[in-house]
Design a protein around this motif. Structure first.
Motif, PDB file in Angstrom:
ATOM      1  N   TYR A 140      59.657  21.933  59.617  1.00  0.00           N
ATOM      2  CA  TYR A 140      60.444  22.910  58.857  1.00  0.00           C
ATOM      3  C   TYR A 140      60.747  24.111  59.745  1.00  0.00           C
ATOM      4  O   TYR A 140      60.131  24.290  60.788  1.00  0.00           O
ATOM      5  N   ILE A 174      51.618  34.067  55.180  1.00  0.00           N
ATOM      6  CA  ILE A 174      51.725  32.655  54.825  1.00  0.00           C
ATOM      7  C   ILE A 174      50.569  31.918  55.498  1.00  0.00           C
ATOM      8  O   ILE A 174      50.440  31.936  56.723  1.00  0.00           O
ATOM      9  N   ILE A 178      59.808  27.189  60.060  1.00  0.00           N
ATOM     10  CA  ILE A 178      58.819  28.178  59.628  1.00  0.00           C
ATOM     11  C   ILE A 178      57.742  28.343  60.699  1.00  0.00           C
ATOM     12  O   ILE A 178      57.424  27.389  61.415  1.00  0.00           O
ATOM     13  N   CYS A 179      57.214  29.552  60.803  1.00  0.00           N
ATOM     14  CA  CYS A 179      55.998  29.754  61.595  1.00  0.00           C
ATOM     15  C   CYS A 179      54.998  30.454  60.674  1.00  0.00           C
ATOM     16  O   CYS A 179      55.153  31.638  60.358  1.00  0.00           O
ATOM     17  N   PRO A 180      53.970  29.738  60.193  1.00  0.00           N
ATOM     18  CA  PRO A 180      53.002  30.379  59.295  1.00  0.00           C
ATOM     19  C   PRO A 180      52.269  31.521  60.031  1.00  0.00           C
ATOM     20  O   PRO A 180      52.219  31.534  61.258  1.00  0.00           O
ATOM     21  N   ASP A 181      51.693  32.426  59.263  1.00  0.00           N
ATOM     22  CA  ASP A 181      50.925  33.513  59.882  1.00  0.00           C
ATOM     23  C   ASP A 181      49.524  33.042  60.257  1.00  0.00           C
ATOM     24  O   ASP A 181      48.923  33.544  61.199  1.00  0.00           O
ATOM     25  N   GLN A 240      61.282  27.507  51.321  1.00  0.00           N
ATOM     26  CA  GLN A 240      62.251  28.554  51.660  1.00  0.00           C
ATOM     27  C   GLN A 240      61.976  29.811  50.828  1.00  0.00           C
ATOM     28  O   GLN A 240      61.962  30.934  51.349  1.00  0.00           O
ATOM     29  N   TYR A 263      54.034  22.067  60.077  1.00  0.00           N
ATOM     30  CA  TYR A 263      55.024  23.148  59.940  1.00  0.00           C
ATOM     31  C   TYR A 263      56.239  22.898  60.836  1.00  0.00           C
ATOM     32  O   TYR A 263      57.334  23.390  60.567  1.00  0.00           O
ATOM     33  N   GLN A 298      58.975  31.676  52.025  1.00  0.00           N
ATOM     34  CA  GLN A 298      59.298  32.465  53.225  1.00  0.00           C
ATOM     35  C   GLN A 298      60.049  33.746  52.852  1.00  0.00           C
ATOM     36  O   GLN A 298      59.768  34.811  53.403  1.00  0.00           O
ATOM     37  N   GLU A 299      61.000  33.620  51.934  1.00  0.00           N
ATOM     38  CA  GLU A 299      61.785  34.802  51.536  1.00  0.00           C
ATOM     39  C   GLU A 299      60.895  35.848  50.860  1.00  0.00           C
ATOM     40  O   GLU A 299      60.965  37.034  51.175  1.00  0.00           O
ATOM     41  N   ALA A 301      57.656  36.159  51.135  1.00  0.00           N
ATOM     42  CA  ALA A 301      56.679  36.685  52.103  1.00  0.00           C
ATOM     43  C   ALA A 301      57.318  37.779  52.952  1.00  0.00           C
ATOM     44  O   ALA A 301      56.697  38.802  53.230  1.00  0.00           O
ATOM     45  N   LYS A 302      58.558  37.546  53.326  1.00  0.00           N
ATOM     46  CA  LYS A 302      59.254  38.513  54.173  1.00  0.00           C
ATOM     47  C   LYS A 302      59.528  39.803  53.376  1.00  0.00           C
ATOM     48  O   LYS A 302      59.248  40.912  53.847  1.00  0.00           O
TER      49      LYS A 302
END
Ligand SMILES: Cc1ncc(COP(=O)(O)O)c(C=O)c1O
Length: 387
Positions: A239, A218, A241-244, A205, A236, A208-209, A211-212
């Motif tokens: 969770y 990611i 999340i969608c990795p880049d 989490q 993934y 993700q925060e 990275a945003k």
């Protein structure tokens, strides 16, 4: 075996510590050695033989393909490559695929893609990638540098510039590691080679925060966790999340060498003609194999079986008083101090069970995804006997 050993020592570079066994054929979850001894394979060539050995659909697809074409190069369109890319894209949150030959090469590609993406945006200073202690990303200089385990670095310095390490699952340390040069965070959802260590959801989490907030990419190394291994097509998907960028290899080809990188449209744009490539990447042979694997593994009943049988294996290991870690059919157990994982694995092999080791005195179970409960029970009972 004596002869194999002698010839091996004479002609092969000695970078592997091999067991004195050579296999001749395989069927389903079983392997047969050159002396005719049968083994229950609960390692799948280190998470590779996702459909087991000699799966009829895989054998048939490869056989039919090699009669027609094996390789043409990426100077031309390769129809099965397009099909596999479509399957990966339509079954994931990402938009574009690139094919190569191994996990290390997929991770090298990811590192280059991160750099080029920021370069194209006029932010070339964001070349730095943060990776985590205990991670494993491969053996080429770039992927080796990304592998934050000093034991693998000894003798190979200087390593690649621009990779920075932080302790896995340590939120505070991760925050401290971020600099204006950070461009990406790269990790495994479950560290495989490092000891089957799952990512802490809170830590994920935070990734993700951050990275945003800081506009970082990611990068998820799903070389081991991908293609059904954890009970979902991609880890993934457990969770929110969608990795880049996602890197794949191992199980994708069911034993035929293949690697892949998936990414978002916007990021993919940075790889214009001539910026990256791989001679063998996505050739007919590896793509027809990958297509069969994906057709089988992406079925919902196949994946729910992996999940269910993984839970079964988990519970069986718990019944032995152990504390298993992992998801689906990617399971590890730390052994008590007085039992060395390497010794246990060796004894298991003598008794006809193939399992592996991982960091932290861990025994690793990575069976073919087609394994049944009866076969798991058989494997665990041999393991119990050894313990
Ligand atoms: C998570 C992960 N990434 C990358 C690699 C490297 O893959 P390869 O050996 O195909 O280069 C491995 C191999 O064990 C792996 O487990």
């Amino acid at each position: 075996m004596k002869e194999f050993k002698q010839l091996s020592e004479k002609y092969l570079i000695g970078n592997y510590a091999r067991f004195d066994v050579a296999f001749e054929r395989g069927e389903g979850v079983y392997l047969y050695d050159t002396e005719g001894k049968k083994y229950l394979d609960m390692l799948s060539g280190i998470a590779v033989n996702s459909l087991g050995h000699s799966h009829p659909k895989l054998v048939n697809a490869i056989t039919e393909q090699v009669k027609k074409l094996i390789h043409t190069s990426n100077l031309f369109h390769i129809p099965p490559q397009i099909e596999v890319a479509k399957m990966l894209v339509e079954n994931s949150c990402l938009d574009k695929a690139f094919f190569c030959n191994s996990g290390a090469e997929a991770n090298e590609t990811a590192i280059k893609l991160v750099r080029k993406y920021f370069y194209d945006r006029g932010e070339a200073h964001k070349y730095e990638i943060i990776t985590f202690t205990g991670g494993f990303h491969g053996r080429t200089i770039g992927s080796l540098t990304a592998t934050a385990q000093p034991k693998y670095h000894e003798g190979f310095k200087p390593l690649l510039q621009g990779i920075k390490y932080a302790p896995f699952n340590d939120i505070k340390a991760l925050k401290e590691a971020i600099t204006p040069n950070t461009g990406a965070i790269m990790f495994e959802f479950i560290q495989g080679e490092g000891g089957v260590n799952p990512i802490d959801p809170q830590f994920l989490q935070t990734i993700q925060e951050i990275a945003k907030e800081k506009n970082l990419l990611i990068v998820a190394d799903e070389v081991q966790t991908g293609i059904g291994r954890t009970g979902k097509l991609f880890a993934y998907q457990h969770y929110n999340i969608c990795p880049d960028i996602i890197t794949l290899a191992k199980g994708l080809g069911g034993g035929v060498p293949v690697g892949a990188v998936l990414t978002k449209e916007e990021i993919a744009k940075s790889f214009t003609p001539g910026t990256h490539g791989s001679t063998f990447g996505g050739n007919y042979l590896s793509m027809v194999a990958s297509k069969v694997v994906l057709q089988e593994v992406s079925k919902s009943e196949f994946l729910s079986n992996v999940e269910e049988n993984g839970r079964f294996l988990f519970n069986k290991l718990k019944e032995l008083g152990l504390s298993p870690r992992g998801k689906g059919l990617m399971v590890g157990v730390s052994l008590p101090e007085d039992k060395k994982a390497q010794e246990v694995v060796k004894k298991a092999l003598e008794k006809g069970l193939i399992i592996g080791t991982a960091g932290g005195n861990t025994v690793r179970f990575l069976p073919p995804l087609i394994i049944t409960k009866e076969e798991i029970e058989k494997g665990v009972s041999i393991f119990k006997e050894i313990l």
